[in-house]
Design an enzyme around this catalytic site. Structure first.
Site, PDB file in Angstrom:
ATOM      1  N   LYS A  80      -9.883   5.248   3.488  1.00 42.03           N
ATOM      2  CA  LYS A  80      -8.398   4.425   3.346  1.00 42.03           C
ATOM      3  C   LYS A  80      -7.488   4.594   4.393  1.00 42.03           C
ATOM      4  CE  LYS A  80      -5.163   3.693  -0.321  1.00 42.03           C
ATOM      5  NZ  LYS A  80      -4.754   3.884  -1.780  1.00 42.03           N
ATOM      6  N   SER A 155      -3.906  -0.066  -4.790  1.00 46.19           N
ATOM      7  CA  SER A 155      -3.747  -0.286  -3.533  1.00 46.19           C
ATOM      8  C   SER A 155      -5.036  -0.297  -2.445  1.00 46.19           C
ATOM      9  CB  SER A 155      -2.561   0.405  -2.918  1.00 46.19           C
ATOM     10  OG  SER A 155      -2.893   1.925  -2.740  1.00 46.19           O
ATOM     11  N   SER A 179      -4.189   3.577  -8.019  1.00 44.31           N
ATOM     12  CA  SER A 179      -5.008   2.984  -6.726  1.00 44.31           C
ATOM     13  C   SER A 179      -6.371   3.136  -6.469  1.00 44.31           C
ATOM     14  CB  SER A 179      -3.804   3.171  -5.630  1.00 44.31           C
ATOM     15  OG  SER A 179      -2.840   2.766  -5.696  1.00 44.31           O
TER      16      SER A 179
END
Lengths: 491, 99
Positions: A80, A155, A179
């Site tokens: 990420k 997210s 997330s």
């Protein structure tokens, strides 16, 4: 070698260690897959082809020299874009960091490199990890491989979509309010939020420091556990890192995969009985609970009366911490600077830079946080939210005196269509309804696929006490053994 | 709780060093109002005798021996800076002409 991209990380690690396939071949197959599908999925913000091939070649050389490496050596991974990667662009999905190349690695990234995993690139995300759909990325949304008109969750939508699209067998996410778990649920993959403090936040671009927790994502529970074992453990560079041994999560996952849950007490949260959740999600959840009883688990109902206040408390605490953390993006030391024409003051340049660099969700949360922390409102909002946090922790403590784990659906609804919730931020926040209590408490939780509703994946959440990550893996692996994994339609 | 006005949003944006546009002010005022009404529910529960929790793990200072260790070079530290001058971050002027 064909079919490499469909293999699990555990299988790939074994094939590479036995020299049945080289790490370079495995990296190439995944890079080819990214080249073939990522223009439709947009899971990646940056693909590091050169770095990946070099790292893979280094692993092959070490294996050829007879070195014994860990089980994930040579296995590709996507990270990420909120974790600092030395020399590799890191943006947190924000224009304010466009083009920034950190001069250092996050602790997690160091550990991934030391374990011999091969970083393919950085995955798309909601800006600074604020969002539940990856539509708030400044670089455009990620699309759910199950249905490209739908969101992949947020997210960490990029990290989950990369797995579902077979672009990577492993990925790293961060979980502040769900997330990791929420994108896992809506893409039919597995995502675990470790115990807060069980994984280092050093080098993680902070959103809400008391909640942010990096963790592993994969397509199977065993792979998730293998990655968890690589990244977890004490880090003296993080003052919130817990100095305790990491539970045997891999052993627990393998035990759970045998499908025996005799002696395990599973708690259903009475307050999560289904209000606000789609009927298809609730029926897949209930069928899975039924399956757990067939594996020998004892299922009882427990009450966590304060869970209903978790969402409001979270949406005060997280913005408050974000308003403080994001003050560092001021156009001085890194990233964007706007309006510096020699006539404007520092304050004007700072305001113009932040206006140009931050997207709408980040601005909303900075303003809410500033409001909640301001004189006159502090006690009514932030102070009260912190008291709710105490009550939620007490609810968990009481519940774990009665049961080993708590279970719930991961999300109230399956993946929704892009654009359908962006005009109403509070509707978007409801996506995190079931995931948030555990962030406020700090314990571990995992999402594992448990079925389909209207052809789209449903996630099953297992929550465990602080440092009880192994229990969570045992039950999650049992769920997987009972219901299986779910492959998305071919892209 | 009182509704949040457009002027209040403008003030908060100023405090946050965000030069929001007129259009953003209109949108945010409505949205923030909905969000704040929803989160105000936290006021329903916790009584005065409940201690607040700021963090789920006890916070302690993490110290190390005061021994020199390798760190970023000035060039590395400045590599991402929008503007630099002689090993320093260069910033726009802080005081206006009159100050």
């Amino acid at each position: 070698m064909t079919g490499v991209i469909k293999k699990t990380a555990a299988e790939l690690g074994a094939l590479i260690a036995n020299r049945e396939v080289s790490a370079v071949e495995v990296a190439r197959e995944h890079l080819d897959r990214i080249a073939a599908v990522d223009d439709r999925v947009h899971a990646f913000l940056h693909v590091d082809t050169e770095g990946a091939l070099a790292a893979a070649a280094a692993v092959d050389a070490r294996i050829a020299a007879g070195e014994q490496l860990g089980p994930l050596a040579g296995v590709p991974i996507a990270v990420k874009d909120v974790l600092a990667t030395r020399g590799v662009p890191t943006t947190a999905g924000s224009k304010i960091l466009e083009g920034w190349r950190p001069p250092y690695d996050a602790t997690l990234v160091e550990r991934l490199r030391a374990a011999g995993t091969v970083m393919l690139g950085k995955t798309n995300m909601d800006e600074f990890a604020m969002g539940s759909s990856t539509e708030y990325s400044a670089y455009g949304p990620t699309f759910n491989p199950w249905d490209l008109a739908r969101i992949p969750g947020g997210s960490g939508g990029g990290s989950a979509a990369a797995l579902a699209a077979y672009e990577a067998p492993l990925s790293i996410g961060t979980d502040t309010g769900g997330s990791i778990r929420q994108p896992g649920a809506v893409t039919g993959t597995v995502g675990a939020k470790p115990t807060y403090g069980g994984t280092s936040r050093y080098g993680l671009l902070a959103f809400s420091s008391s909640l942010d927790t990096p963790g592993p994502c994969a397509r199977t529970v065993e792979d998730t556990a293998l990655l968890h074992a690589v990244i977890a453990g004490h880090d003296p560079r993080d003052s919130t890192s817990i100095d305790a041994s990491v539970p045997d999560v891999v052993g627990a996952a393998r035990l759970g995969a045998t499908g025996d849950l005799t002696g395990v007490k599973v708690g259903l949260v009475r307050e999560f009985s289904g209000e606000g959740a789609e009927p298809g999600v609730m029926s897949a959840f209930r069928e899975t609970v039924e399956a757990l009883t067939k594996l020998g688990a004892e299922v009882v109902e427990v009450s966590c009366p304060n869970f209903v206040y978790a969402l409001p408390a979270y949406y005060l605490i997280a913005p408050s911490e974000c308003s403080s953390n994001l003050a560092r993006y001021d156009g001085v030391r890194f990233g964007l600077r706007v309006g510096d024409d020699g006539n404007r003051s520092l304050e004007e340049v700072m305001s113009m830079t932040r206006e140009a660099g931050f997207g709408p969700e980040v601005k909303r949360r900075i303003i809410i946080g500033t409001y909640a922390l301001s004189s006159g409102y502090y006690d009514a909002y932030y102070g009260q939210a912190q008291k709710v946090r105490t009550l939620i922790t007490r609810d968990f403590t009481t519940a774990f005196e009665q049961v080993d784990v708590l279970v719930s659906p991961t999300t109230p609804f399956v993946a929704f269509e892009l654009g359908s919730r962006t005009s109403d931020p509070y509707q978007m926040y409801l996506a995190d309804l079931f995931t948030i209590p555990t962030n406020l408490y700090g314990g571990p939780a995992i999402s594992v696929p448990c079925g389909l509703s209207e052809g789209l994946p449903v996630g099953f959440q297992v929550m465990a006490p602080t440092l009880g990550d192994d229990r969570m893996y045992r039950v999650a692996a049992a769920v997987e053994s009972a219901v299986g994994t779910f492959a998305p339609p071919t892209l | 709780m009182a509704a949040i006005s457009r002027e209040e949003v403008a003030h908060l944006a100023h405090l946050s060093r965000l030069a929001v546009t007129e259009q953003e002010l209109d949108v945010f005022a409505g949205q923030l109002d909905v969000i704040l009404q929803a989160v105000a529910r936290v006021g329903e529960v916790a009584a005065a005798d409940i201690p607040p929790t700021s963090h789920s793990v006890p916070l302690v200072n993490v110290l190390r021996e005061d021994v020199e260790q390798p760190c970023l070079t000035p060039a590395e530290a400045l590599a991402g800076a929008p503007d630099a001058y002689e090993d320093r971050f260069r910033v726009p002027r802080i005081l206006s002409e009159e100050e």
